[in-house]
Each structure stands twice: as C-alpha cells, then as structure tokens.
Design a protein around this motif. Structure first.
Motif, mmCIF file in Angstrom:
data_model
loop_
_atom_site.group_PDB
_atom_site.id
_atom_site.type_symbol
_atom_site.label_atom_id
_atom_site.label_comp_id
_atom_site.label_asym_id
_atom_site.label_seq_id
_atom_site.Cartn_x
_atom_site.Cartn_y
_atom_site.Cartn_z
ATOM 1 N N ALA A 8 -10.168 -2.681 1.055
ATOM 2 C CA ALA A 8 -9.754 -4.004 1.520
ATOM 3 C C ALA A 8 -10.762 -5.017 1.004
ATOM 4 O O ALA A 8 -11.883 -4.667 0.624
ATOM 5 N N VAL A 9 -10.362 -6.284 0.971
ATOM 6 C CA VAL A 9 -11.197 -7.309 0.346
ATOM 7 C C VAL A 9 -11.300 -8.542 1.236
ATOM 8 O O VAL A 9 -10.356 -8.918 1.930
ATOM 9 N N LYS A 10 -12.458 -9.129 1.223
ATOM 10 C CA LYS A 10 -12.705 -10.411 1.871
ATOM 11 C C LYS A 10 -11.625 -11.398 1.457
ATOM 12 O O LYS A 10 -11.215 -11.421 0.284
ATOM 13 N N ASN A 11 -11.147 -12.231 2.389
ATOM 14 C CA ASN A 11 -9.965 -13.011 2.038
ATOM 15 C C ASN A 11 -10.230 -14.227 1.150
ATOM 16 O O ASN A 11 -9.427 -15.150 1.092
ATOM 17 N N LEU A 12 -11.338 -14.169 0.382
ATOM 18 C CA LEU A 12 -11.506 -15.125 -0.715
ATOM 19 C C LEU A 12 -11.132 -14.526 -2.068
ATOM 20 O O LEU A 12 -11.171 -15.207 -3.096
ATOM 21 N N ALA A 68 0.823 -1.210 0.000
ATOM 22 C CA ALA A 68 0.000 0.000 0.000
ATOM 23 C C ALA A 68 0.858 1.261 0.000
ATOM 24 O O ALA A 68 0.559 2.238 -0.703
ATOM 25 N N THR A 69 1.945 1.246 0.770
ATOM 26 C CA THR A 69 2.835 2.411 0.838
ATOM 27 C C THR A 69 3.504 2.667 -0.510
ATOM 28 O O THR A 69 3.589 3.814 -0.976
ATOM 29 N N GLU A 70 3.956 1.604 -1.141
ATOM 30 C CA GLU A 70 4.585 1.742 -2.458
ATOM 31 C C GLU A 70 3.585 2.220 -3.500
ATOM 32 O O GLU A 70 3.893 3.085 -4.335
ATOM 33 N N ARG A 71 2.402 1.678 -3.463
ATOM 34 C CA ARG A 71 1.357 2.072 -4.402
ATOM 35 C C ARG A 71 1.007 3.551 -4.221
ATOM 36 O O ARG A 71 0.811 4.288 -5.206
ATOM 37 N N SER A 74 -17.190 -4.838 9.168
ATOM 38 C CA SER A 74 -16.545 -4.223 10.324
ATOM 39 C C SER A 74 -15.541 -3.151 9.912
ATOM 40 O O SER A 74 -15.556 -2.031 10.444
ATOM 41 N N ALA A 75 -14.671 -3.473 8.966
ATOM 42 C CA ALA A 75 -13.613 -2.540 8.568
ATOM 43 C C ALA A 75 -14.175 -1.293 7.911
ATOM 44 O O ALA A 75 -13.708 -0.173 8.160
ATOM 45 N N THR A 76 -15.186 -1.445 7.075
ATOM 46 C CA THR A 76 -15.742 -0.281 6.391
ATOM 47 C C THR A 76 -16.542 0.596 7.350
ATOM 48 O O THR A 76 -16.445 1.822 7.320
ATOM 49 N N ALA A 77 -17.324 -0.015 8.228
ATOM 50 C CA ALA A 77 -18.063 0.777 9.215
ATOM 51 C C ALA A 77 -17.124 1.551 10.126
ATOM 52 O O ALA A 77 -17.417 2.683 10.516
ATOM 53 N N ALA A 78 -15.981 0.970 10.451
ATOM 54 C CA ALA A 78 -15.019 1.612 11.346
ATOM 55 C C ALA A 78 -14.141 2.639 10.647
ATOM 56 O O ALA A 78 -13.332 3.304 11.302
ATOM 57 N N GLY A 79 -14.287 2.781 9.329
ATOM 58 C CA GLY A 79 -13.495 3.765 8.599
ATOM 59 C C GLY A 79 -12.110 3.292 8.232
ATOM 60 O O GLY A 79 -11.280 4.087 7.787
ATOM 61 N N LEU A 80 -11.822 1.999 8.382
ATOM 62 C CA LEU A 80 -10.494 1.472 8.060
ATOM 63 C C LEU A 80 -10.345 1.197 6.567
ATOM 64 O O LEU A 80 -9.221 1.067 6.073
ATOM 65 N N ALA A 81 -11.444 1.097 5.869
ATOM 66 C CA ALA A 81 -11.460 0.898 4.424
ATOM 67 C C ALA A 81 -12.757 1.512 3.920
ATOM 68 O O ALA A 81 -13.809 0.889 4.023
ATOM 69 N N LEU A 107 -5.086 -0.994 -2.240
ATOM 70 C CA LEU A 107 -5.426 -2.148 -1.414
ATOM 71 C C LEU A 107 -4.580 -2.152 -0.142
ATOM 72 O O LEU A 107 -3.349 -2.116 -0.206
ATOM 73 N N VAL A 108 -5.253 -2.217 1.019
ATOM 74 C CA VAL A 108 -4.528 -2.201 2.291
ATOM 75 C C VAL A 108 -4.571 -3.539 3.027
ATOM 76 O O VAL A 108 -3.860 -3.716 4.014
ATOM 77 N N GLY A 109 -5.399 -4.495 2.568
ATOM 78 C CA GLY A 109 -5.380 -5.771 3.265
ATOM 79 C C GLY A 109 -6.498 -6.714 2.887
ATOM 80 O O GLY A 109 -7.380 -6.399 2.080
ATOM 81 N N ALA A 110 -6.423 -7.901 3.492
ATOM 82 C CA ALA A 110 -7.437 -8.943 3.346
ATOM 83 C C ALA A 110 -8.247 -9.018 4.632
ATOM 84 O O ALA A 110 -7.722 -8.794 5.731
ATOM 85 N N LEU A 111 -9.518 -9.358 4.488
ATOM 86 C CA LEU A 111 -10.466 -9.234 5.587
ATOM 87 C C LEU A 111 -11.025 -10.574 6.047
ATOM 88 O O LEU A 111 -11.141 -11.525 5.272
#
Length: 470
Positions: free
Chosen positions: A78-82, A52-55, A162-169, A120-124
């Motif tokens: 961020a995306v569900k880890n499937l 994410a930092t490089e991007r 959870s992540a989107t409601a919390a403002g993390l993504a 993209l910052v992570g998998a969920l």
C-alpha cells in the motif's frame, strides 16, 4: 510484546512462486484483515479491493502458465496517498485535493512494485500535504499505532507505519522530506529507508519541497526492505532530481556482515542523554556494531535550521494560490507554517541553501573516516494521541516539529538512512535508531541493519492490533 507470527514479504513471495499458496488467497486474507482492523487504526483512506483481486487472479494465471511471477509475487503493498493511483484522486492528506480529478496512471514506483509481482491494496493516511510528524489529520482523523491505538503512529507517512506494522501491507511506500519515513518507522517498530536524494524517482507523486523530498519503502525486516528497494531502483527522466546511476543489488549483499565497517555514534547535537528511551536504544546498537567512537558532527543544528527555511519557503510557494483562495480548508497548523514561509526574505532562502551545501561538505568529510553514523531516530517512543508538547532538554516545546529533531539534519543533505526498530523495555513500546551512510551507500546501511537483526538486537514482533489476530 507478542510472538513474531506475521508473514514477511519474502516468505509470501516464495510461497506464491512455489505454488504453496495462491496470490488470490493472500489478497482475500489481506482485504478481510483491512476490513477488520482499519476502523481501529484508520490507516487506509482507499481500499482497492477489485483492482487487487483482479491483479491476483492475473498473477496466478501467469504462474500456472509457467511464467515468472516476479520477486515480490503476490505480496500486498500500500502507498501513502500522495502517490498517484490510476482512477483515484491523489489526496496528499488534504481536504482541498478532494476536488481534483482522478490520476490517469500509477506513480512510477507503484508501477515498479507491480512489475515485480506485488499487488497494490490501497492508499494510506498521511499528514496534510506531508507537513506533519504526528499522524493526526484534522480532516480524516488520527491514524493509530497498532502497538497501542491510544498512541500516535507518527507522520507524515502515518498510514504506512500503521498498516505495515499491523501486517496489512508487508511493504508500504512513504515519503520523507524531514523525517516522514523514519519517524513512523521508529514509533511503529519498522525498518524504514530514506534513500539518497535523487536515487528513487518521485514521478507521479504529489510534491512538498522539491529540494528535500525523498520516496522510500517501509517493511518489517531488513531483507524485505532491501528486496523492495532493489525493485524500486532505476533512473526515470520524469523526475529532474533523479540521478542516472546504475542500480546496486543490495539484497544480494545483506549477509556480508559488518566486519571492516567503521561505525561511530553521533554526539553533540545528537546527544540523547535527556531522552532515556532513545539513549538506551542508541547504546544497544552502538555496542552491537562495535562503535566506541563518538563524533560531534558540528553544524547539525545549522543544517536543521536550513531545512526548516527551505521547507517553509518551497512549501509556501507550492501552495500560494490555495492559501489565497481556500485558507479555511487547511489544517490550521499547516496553514500557519505555510503562511510564515511566504514571509521569508529571499536572502534567507539563498542563505539556507548555502548552509545545506556547507553541511553536506562536513558530512562528506566525516564519511572519509567512518562508514556508518549511528543516531537516534526519535526523541521518544510513541506519544499519546492529542499530546502537544515535548520536554526538549529541560524546555517544554511543541511536539509536532520536535519528533523530527534528529531526522531533519540528515534530510537536509539527502544522505541515505535506514531506521532500525528496537524495543524499549522502560516504555513497553518500539523506538528507532538511524544508520546513516555516505551518498549512494544504502548497501552499508542495510548490511548494518541486517547484522543487528541477525544478532537479535532489532524488533521482530506482532503488535496487539494486527492481522495475525484479526
């Protein structure tokens, strides 16, 4: 309910595009918030800090050079880890998949969001093999709701909610086979889109049930949802179910309003008088959209039954070898439901597919008379983590399947649905309402969602556990 002070994706993109803030600063703040809040919420299974930092640095350099950074410039997602992520093992919420090799390329929808400037910052987190509505994963622990960490986030796209409601993504991607975008959207207070079956390609995602699997976005506003959807649209030959139809610029049509739209409330099977939180939310939406008509929608129960059979049969076939070789490494509930699917007679599966076709015909007839059907998304607000039962019209039943009581019938026939978030005064928690349209008419769902948001009917707030306070 606290003040609405979490930034939206469209605002972030505008600020990055104008140079008011750098993508690097946005990503640094996001990664710090994830580090602070993930121990409480348990919504990320992989944080992609270096990528994410490089991007972000690359995107800032392109903008400085006068290049267009894209409509989602600098927006963390961020995306569900499937979803496949290059260099990361696609877990699909399971223990068994840990032994798989890493993905060699990103899923198509991940590529499309990044091509639009998102980062993209992570998998969920998610339910094991997407077969869950609670967000409680036996292998990785419960994903928590930012409105109250003692409560469920919903599933199976639990981390996305959870992540989107919390403002993390500000934007996340999930999957929806029987309700797995709409249930966490409802419990976490988000806008969630399950598009028409075949509209968004599933290429590069771990399957569950080919006949019913959909992918789609979750966001904190209707505009963000539509903007993400526009960036995701388009045919891809890698998914045989993906229909080769032109994309429709939904974001440009949001403010057309609902004048002339014929809206009706789903009754019969969808009657929610036994669920006061859901009933109040549906009534509020119906009043705001001028929906005085109620439709019985006969056959919804048969559609849900068909979805159960198809899900179990196809899921069991997909996991047959894993069930034989490593049964002890499944969540016990997931394993037992897959095992049940191995025992269905072939004729039951064939009959279920026939019922699905019949139920679709009934719904297409409905949409010759109305444009939007309003229905509850979940029977209740977020239950406490560890809850196992739900009172379903006077009968105590298992909670896990019945959180999808109202979502499954529409999944069974692949209709487009937007779940809109409302606030339940009685429960002090969010709850969702479904806006359902005819195939390929996501634009109508999104227009209705926008009208509700503009009128102040929908929830736009910051949960107590969020990046605003991290």
């Amino acid at each position: 309910m606290t003040d609405a002070n979490l930034p939206l994706a469209a605002d972030i993109a505008d600020a990055v595009r104008s140079g008011d803030i750098s993508a690097a600063a946005i990503i640094a703040d996001t990664l710090a918030s994830i580090e602070a809040l993930n121990p409480t919420l348990n919504c990320f299974t992989e944080v992609l800090a270096q990528r994410a930092t490089e991007r972000a640095a690359q995107l800032d350099a392109r903008r400085a050079a006068g290049q267009d950074p894209g409509p989602l410039a600098g927006v963390p997602f961020a995306v569900k880890n499937l979803f496949d992520i290059a260099g990361v093992t696609t877990l699909a919420g399971s223990k068994i998949n840990r032994d798989n090799p890493v993905a060699t390329r990103d899923a198509v929808l991940v590529e499309r969001l990044e091509n639009a400037g998102a980062i993209l910052v992570g998998a969920l987190a998610m339910g094991e093999y997407a077969y869950d509505f609670t967000g409680e994963n036996e292998h990785y622990g419960a994903c928590r709701n930012p409105w109250d960490p003692a409560r469920m986030s919903g599933g199976s796209s639990s981390g996305s909610g959870s992540a989107t409601a919390a403002g993390l993504a500000p934007i996340s991607l999930g999957s929806d086979t029987n309700g797995s975008i709409r249930v966490p959207s409802s419990l976490c207070g988000l806008f969630g889109l399950k598009p028409t079956y075949g509209r968004l390609p599933r290429t590069g995602s771990y399957p569950f049930c080919d006949s019913l699997d959909h992918l789609g976005p979750l966001a904190r506003s209707s505009a963000d949802l539509a903007l993400a959807f526009d960036c995701l649209q388009g045919f891809d030959a890698g998914d045989p179910a993906c229909a080769e139809r032109p994309s429709l610029p939904t974001h440009e049509r949001l403010d057309l309003g609902v004048d002339g739209l014929r809206c009706a409330v789903a009754g019969g099977y969808f009657d929610c008088t036994a669920f006061p939180e859901a009933q109040a939310a549906v009534a509020q939406v119906a009043a705001a959209l001028g929906a005085s008509r109620e439709l019985e929608l006969p056959g919804a129960d048969a559609g849900r039954s068909a979805a159960y059979l198809v899900t179990n049969a196809e899921g069991a076939a997909l996991h047959r070898e894993r069930l034989r070789q490593r049964p002890q490494d499944f969540d016990a509930d997931t394993r037992d439901r897959f095992l049940a699917g191995t025992l269905w007679p072939a004729g039951w599966y064939v009959r279920a597919q026939a019922v699905r076709r019949w139920w679709l015909e009934q719904m297409l007839a409905v949409f010759r008379e109305v444009d939007i059907v309003i229905a509850p998304a979940t029977p209740c607000c977020a239950p406490a983590v560890g809850t196992t039962t739900l009172n379903v019209r006077g009968e105590l039943q298992a909670l896990r399947p019945n959180l999808g009581l109202f979502t499954q019938p529409f999944s069974a026939v692949g209709l487009p649905v937007v779940s809109v978030p409302l606030w339940s005064e009685s429960a002090g928690l969010p709850i969702g309402v479904q806006l359902v349209a005819a195939p390929w008419r996501e634009d109508l769902c999104l227009r209705a969602a926008r009208a509700l948001e503009t009128a102040g009917i929908t929830l736009r707030a910051t949960p107590p556990v969020s990046s605003a306070g991290s």
